[in-house]
Design a protein around this motif. Structure first.
Motif, PDB file in Angstrom:
ATOM      1  N   HIS A  34       0.824  -1.200   0.000  1.00  0.00           N
ATOM      2  CA  HIS A  34       0.000   0.000   0.000  1.00  0.00           C
ATOM      3  C   HIS A  34       0.865   1.260   0.000  1.00  0.00           C
ATOM      4  O   HIS A  34       0.531   2.252  -0.664  1.00  0.00           O
ATOM      5  CB  HIS A  34      -0.933  -0.001   1.213  1.00  0.00           C
ATOM      6  N   PHE A  37       2.135   1.452  -3.771  1.00  0.00           N
ATOM      7  CA  PHE A  37       1.171   1.645  -4.855  1.00  0.00           C
ATOM      8  C   PHE A  37      -0.020   2.518  -4.477  1.00  0.00           C
ATOM      9  O   PHE A  37      -0.798   2.909  -5.366  1.00  0.00           O
ATOM     10  CB  PHE A  37       0.636   0.282  -5.327  1.00  0.00           C
ATOM     11  N   VAL A 136      -6.287   0.826  -3.207  1.00  0.00           N
ATOM     12  CA  VAL A 136      -5.621  -0.461  -3.440  1.00  0.00           C
ATOM     13  C   VAL A 136      -6.458  -1.616  -2.893  1.00  0.00           C
ATOM     14  O   VAL A 136      -7.014  -1.533  -1.790  1.00  0.00           O
ATOM     15  CB  VAL A 136      -4.222  -0.476  -2.785  1.00  0.00           C
ATOM     16  N   GLU A 219      -5.319  -1.518 -12.199  1.00  0.00           N
ATOM     17  CA  GLU A 219      -3.968  -1.827 -12.654  1.00  0.00           C
ATOM     18  C   GLU A 219      -3.476  -2.953 -11.748  1.00  0.00           C
ATOM     19  O   GLU A 219      -3.416  -2.786 -10.529  1.00  0.00           O
ATOM     20  CB  GLU A 219      -3.078  -0.600 -12.509  1.00  0.00           C
ATOM     21  N   HIS A 221      -0.900  -5.871 -10.257  1.00  0.00           N
ATOM     22  CA  HIS A 221       0.472  -6.306 -10.019  1.00  0.00           C
ATOM     23  C   HIS A 221       0.406  -7.645  -9.279  1.00  0.00           C
ATOM     24  O   HIS A 221      -0.326  -7.774  -8.294  1.00  0.00           O
ATOM     25  CB  HIS A 221       1.229  -5.287  -9.168  1.00  0.00           C
ATOM     26  N   CYS A 243      -1.994  -7.317  -6.105  1.00  0.00           N
ATOM     27  CA  CYS A 243      -2.100  -5.928  -5.651  1.00  0.00           C
ATOM     28  C   CYS A 243      -2.733  -5.123  -6.784  1.00  0.00           C
ATOM     29  O   CYS A 243      -2.139  -4.999  -7.854  1.00  0.00           O
ATOM     30  CB  CYS A 243      -0.729  -5.361  -5.282  1.00  0.00           C
ATOM     31  N   VAL A 245      -4.625  -1.644  -8.160  1.00  0.00           N
ATOM     32  CA  VAL A 245      -4.783  -0.210  -7.939  1.00  0.00           C
ATOM     33  C   VAL A 245      -5.935   0.290  -8.798  1.00  0.00           C
ATOM     34  O   VAL A 245      -5.962   0.066 -10.017  1.00  0.00           O
ATOM     35  CB  VAL A 245      -3.492   0.543  -8.301  1.00  0.00           C
TER      36      VAL A 245
END
Length: 247
Positions: A34, A37, A136, A219, A221, A243, A245
């Motif tokens: 967090h 990102f 996130v 987005e 990851h 993860c 976003v």
């Protein structure tokens, strides 16, 4: 025995069942994600929070932390553990918030409790609606094509004069959009043994399928399932930390 009955009846033993989990390492890893990102906010929501151990760690990190779950006995224990936390009885596949969290988490593979793809899509959409821009969403997950249905995780514990044995494992038939989590709990007091067995229906997806569901909203990851190190996933492992976003 149904999913709700198992967890309602055994809510007092839930922490014992999960005694080998390093909640602090998991929480700290997601906090680092967090920080990297996120939007620098400090409001946190934990989906399927159970008895609130992750919520407590985020409170200790300085977050205004809250949780939701579908089992009220779990939430009652979470409130006792985290007096300053806010907890609500809601389904993670269709939830609402009064104040947008900056970080939403879903630990312990609970994202799979969406029992089918429709519910999983609803969970993703609910999470997207709840987060502000730059918020996130972090969770861990398993790739259905890399499940070893013969593997089980086992541990034992002593509690109030009784011996407990816990085992759990994934099962996937090799086709379709549903897998299951098999649980077995044995409680032995003296010469008397009680046994609970249950099989939870859960959604089954590959990492590629999951990313396709997430990418219209986030987005994405993907990291190796290692809470001590942040290593981008190479796709070889069947477990990963996502993860996401908000776009």
């Amino acid at each position: 025995m149904t999913t709700n009955a198992l967890y309602t009846d055994l809510s007092g033993y839930y922490d014992l069942m999960c005694a080998d989990i390093d909640y602090q390492a998991q929480s700290n890893c997601v906090r680092r994600l967090h920080q990297i990102f996120g939007n620098n906010g400090k409001k946190h929501l934990d989906l399927a929070c159970g008895t609130g151990p992750h919520v407590q760690h985020f409170i200790d990190f300085g977050y205004l932390s809250s949780g939701l779950d579908i089992n009220q006995p779990m939430l009652d224990l979470a409130q006792q553990r985290c007096p300053t936390g806010h907890f609500s009885l809601q389904d993670m596949c269709n939830f609402q918030v009064d104040d947008a969290p900056d970080l939403i988490t879903c630990f312990l593979y609970s994202i799979h409790y969406s029992s089918d793809i429709t519910q999983l899509k609803s969970c993703i959409a609910s999470t997207h609606r709840a987060l502000p821009s730059g918020g996130v969403f972090c969770f861990n997950t398993v790739d259905k094509n890399k499940i070893d249905s013969s593997a089980f995780v086992r541990h034992t514990a002593e509690h109030h004069g009784s011996h407990f044995a816990f085992s759990s494992g994934w099962r996937y038939s090799g086709h379709g959009k549903q897998q299951s989590l098999r649980l077995k709990i044995e409680k032995t007091t003296g010469l008397h043994t009680e046994t609970w067995q249950d099989e939870h229906p859960m959604v089954a997806v590959t990492f590629d399928e999951l990313q396709q569901l997430l990418q219209p909203y986030f987005e994405v990851h993907v990291f190796e399932h290692d809470y001590e190190k942040l290593i981008p996933s190479d796709g070889a492992s069947g477990n990963a930390i996502f993860c996401c976003v908000k776009i």
